[in-house]
Every structure is written in C-alpha cells, then in structure tokens.
Design an enzyme around this catalytic site. Structure first.
Site, mmCIF file in Angstrom:
data_model
loop_
_atom_site.group_PDB
_atom_site.id
_atom_site.type_symbol
_atom_site.label_atom_id
_atom_site.label_comp_id
_atom_site.label_asym_id
_atom_site.label_seq_id
_atom_site.Cartn_x
_atom_site.Cartn_y
_atom_site.Cartn_z
ATOM 1 N N SER A 60 -7.513 13.599 47.641
ATOM 2 C CA SER A 60 -7.593 15.056 47.824
ATOM 3 C C SER A 60 -6.828 15.756 46.719
ATOM 4 C CB SER A 60 -6.992 15.437 49.179
ATOM 5 O OG SER A 60 -6.871 16.845 49.270
ATOM 6 N N TYR A 93 0.217 15.055 53.965
ATOM 7 C CA TYR A 93 -1.160 14.762 53.518
ATOM 8 C C TYR A 93 -1.204 14.569 51.999
ATOM 9 C CZ TYR A 93 -6.261 15.508 53.315
ATOM 10 O OH TYR A 93 -7.612 15.391 53.099
ATOM 11 N N LYS A 143 -2.429 11.253 50.056
ATOM 12 C CA LYS A 143 -3.634 11.257 49.213
ATOM 13 C C LYS A 143 -3.312 10.925 47.765
ATOM 14 C CE LYS A 143 -6.825 12.066 52.269
ATOM 15 N NZ LYS A 143 -7.724 10.976 52.678
#
Ligand SMILES: NC(=O)c1ccc[n+]([C@@H]2O[C@H](COP(=O)([O-])OP(=O)(O)OC[C@H]3O[C@@H](n4cnc5c(N)ncnc54)[C@H](O)[C@@H]3O)[C@@H](O)[C@H]2O)c1
Length: 307
Positions: free
Chosen positions: A154, A167, A171
């Site tokens: 991401s 997150y 990622k």
C-alpha cells in the site's frame, strides 16, 4: 465468463478472496483457466469474527461460470493456518503455482491513541500472514523450481498516511518481504512482486470520515473500483511475465504504475577524521537538507484523479 488458457495448468491461491480485490483476482484467474483456491476467514474489516459464506459464494460464482475453485477458510495469521491453506490447494489440485497474499485488515487510529491490540492484529494479518502463507508454499515452489508470489502492499507504507502507523508499517514490511523472497528464491525460478492497489472496498469504507482530509481522500477513492486490479495481478501470474521479479507496482483504475525503490540520493563523507555530533550538525545535515523529503502523504503524491 468463458474459460481460456492463459493460466491453464496453474493452481492459484488467493487469500482474502471472499470479497473486494481478492474476489476479482480469483474470478479472473479462474476465467483464464487456473484452478483457484478461494481463501477467506470471513471476518470483519477490523479482523473480528469468521464466516464461511464469502469464500463459498465466490467459489459458487466461479463454478457457475465454468471454472474450477475450492474454498479455504483458515486464517492467514498463524503458521498452522497458513500451512492448512496451502494444504487445501495440494489436497484439491495436487500442486500450487501462485500465491496472492491479499488478505488484509485495517484499524486506523492516530499513533498516540493506538493500542497494542490495534498494532498486533494489523501486523498479524497483513505482514506475518503474508510471510506464513508464502513460507508454506515455498517448499513446493523450490521442489518444482517454479512459482509466483503477488503481495498486496500500500502507498500507506510506501509513501505514508495519516492514522495508519500499524498498517503502513505492515505494508512497507510486505515490500521488504517480497523483495527479499525474490532474491532468495531467484535460483529456483520463483518470482515475487508487489501491487499497491487503489480501490473502494469495505476495508477502505472503514477509514473514518471525521476530518476534511479523510473526507476528500474517501471522495476520490470511492470512484475507484476493485475489478481494475485483477488484470495486472493475473498478467503477473502468467509465464509471459517470467522475467519480472522484485518489483513494486501500483494500479489505480486504468493506470498502472512502477514504483521506485530506495537508493542513496545524496551522501556526505567525513574522510579519515570521522564525524562528531557537532560536525554532523554543522556539515552533514546542511549538506543533506536540500534533498530531504517533505512529510508527504499518499494523496499529496497522487494528486490527480484517474477516473
Ligand atoms: N482497497 C484499497 O484501496 C487498498 C489499498 C492498498 C492496499 N490494499 C490491500 O489490498 C488487499 C485487499 O483489500 P480490499 O480492499 O479488497 O479489502 P477487503 O476487506 O474487501 O478484503 C480483504 C479480505 O481479507 C479477508 N481476511 C482478513 N483477515 C483474514 C485472515 N486472517 N485470513 C484470511 N482472510 C482474511 C477478509 O475477510 C476480506 O475478505 C488488502 O491486503 C489491503 O490491505 C487495498
């Protein structure tokens, strides 16, 4: 959906394929002749609960369209779960050729309010889950001297984003995992690449629209559909992409992006005398400052809307 032959003879495992981006990848791979394992735990976007229906529904859709698929309901977030997922592929189809590490969860919150659980759940699924499933497939790939990994990363990690410490760390970790797998398994003809997708799914729908920044960000992402990621993922799986490994791509609607990977952009050297804290302040930081990055977030880099 007519089943053609691009992926004929390949067994493709897609994790988190009960909905969103993964379901589109599973359906498209099946339409191109792959035998597909549709893995999904069926939990909430935050990682709670379990439900077999999402994976069963996608399997049903693939079979109805003339394709071959089996469901797999184990969690990617443990060594044993990942071993069981890969075993589901072996039991159903006798081999495994492609792993798409797509399962993911999101728990956005500002860093200074983030709980240990918010951190651990997000790392367990997105980062450790990608390692566990890839690692479970690795002996098969090594033994057959072929294999392909596609991992979902991401821009929240590659560039950075607000309220996504857990997150973003996971990622960016996935990008490192992918690159180092590509290096370690090159001699066995095993490839490993990342895709950073942009698409409105239930996961993105959990991003709180509580600030002007997030509202604007969501307005743009809402126009991007998850079906647009699948063609590039399926292209990467095919033997026509056998020279492509260790790369990080992005897909936004009809735009496909190749991302840079970090390299030194400027260096300073002190000579034999070495550095002291004072000379670092006086010489090193001023020499480097002109090339430093701003605190960009993903939407500051992706400033135009491809829709
Ligand atoms: N949508 C985007 O814009 C975007 C952006 C960047 C990255 N991604 C990544 O793309 C991937 C797909 O996300 P999506 O947007 O389709 O979201 P999604 O929530 O629709 O899909 C994720 C799927 O993973 C499954 N899952 C969660 N935990 C699991 C576990 N432990 N084991 C097995 N399955 C599990 C969920 O049940 C869900 O079906 C994720 O890795 C996500 O982080 C998405």
């Amino acid at each position: 959906m007519s089943v053609d032959t691009l992926l004929k003879g390949k067994v493709v495992l897609v994790t988190g394929a009960g909905g969103g981006i993964g379901a589109h990848i599973a359906r498209l791979a099946a339409s191109r002749g792959a035998q597909v394992v549709v893995n999904d735990l069926g939990g909430s976007p935050h990682g709670d609960g379990a439900d077999q229906r999402p994976a069963q529904t996608v399997v049903h859709e693939i079979r109805t369209a003339g394709g071959e698929a089996v469901p797999s309901f184990h969690s990617v977030a443990s060594w044993d779960g990942a071993q069981a997922i890969v075993q589901d592929a072996i039991d159903a189809f006798g081999r495994i050729d492609v792993v798409v590490n797509n399962a993911g969860v999101l728990r956005d919150t500002m860093f200074h309010k983030m709980s240990a659980e918010d951190w651990e759940v997000v790392e367990a699924v997105n980062l450790s889950g990608s390692f566990y499933v890839a690692r479970a497939a690795a002996p098969h790939f090594k033994q057959q001297e072929s294999g392909c990994f596609v991992h979902m990363t991401s821009t929240s990690g590659l560039i950075g984003n607000l309220g996504q410490v857990n997150y973003g760390a996971a990622k960016l970790g996935v990008a490192g995992l992918s690159k180092c797998i590509a290096i370690d398994m090159e001699k066995f003809n095993v490839r490993s690449n990342c895709i950073a997708p942009f698409a409105f799914t239930r996961m993105v729908g959990t991003i709180p629209a509580d600030t002007e920044y997030n509202r604007k960000r969501l307005d743009v992402v809402k126009r991007m559909t998850p079906d647009k990621i699948a063609p590039f993922a399926v292209g990467l799986m095919s033997d026509a992409a056998k020279d492509v490994s260790g790369q990080i791509f992005g897909v936004r609607m009809n735009e496909i992006i190749l991302f840079s990977q970090p390299r030194p952009i400027r260096t300073v050297h002190a000579g034999d005398e070495g550095w002291t804290p004072e000379t670092c302040i006086e010489r090193a930081l001023p020499a480097l400052r002109g090339s430093m990055y701003k605190l960009d977030r993903s939407p500051h880099v992706f400033t135009w809307d491809p829709v």
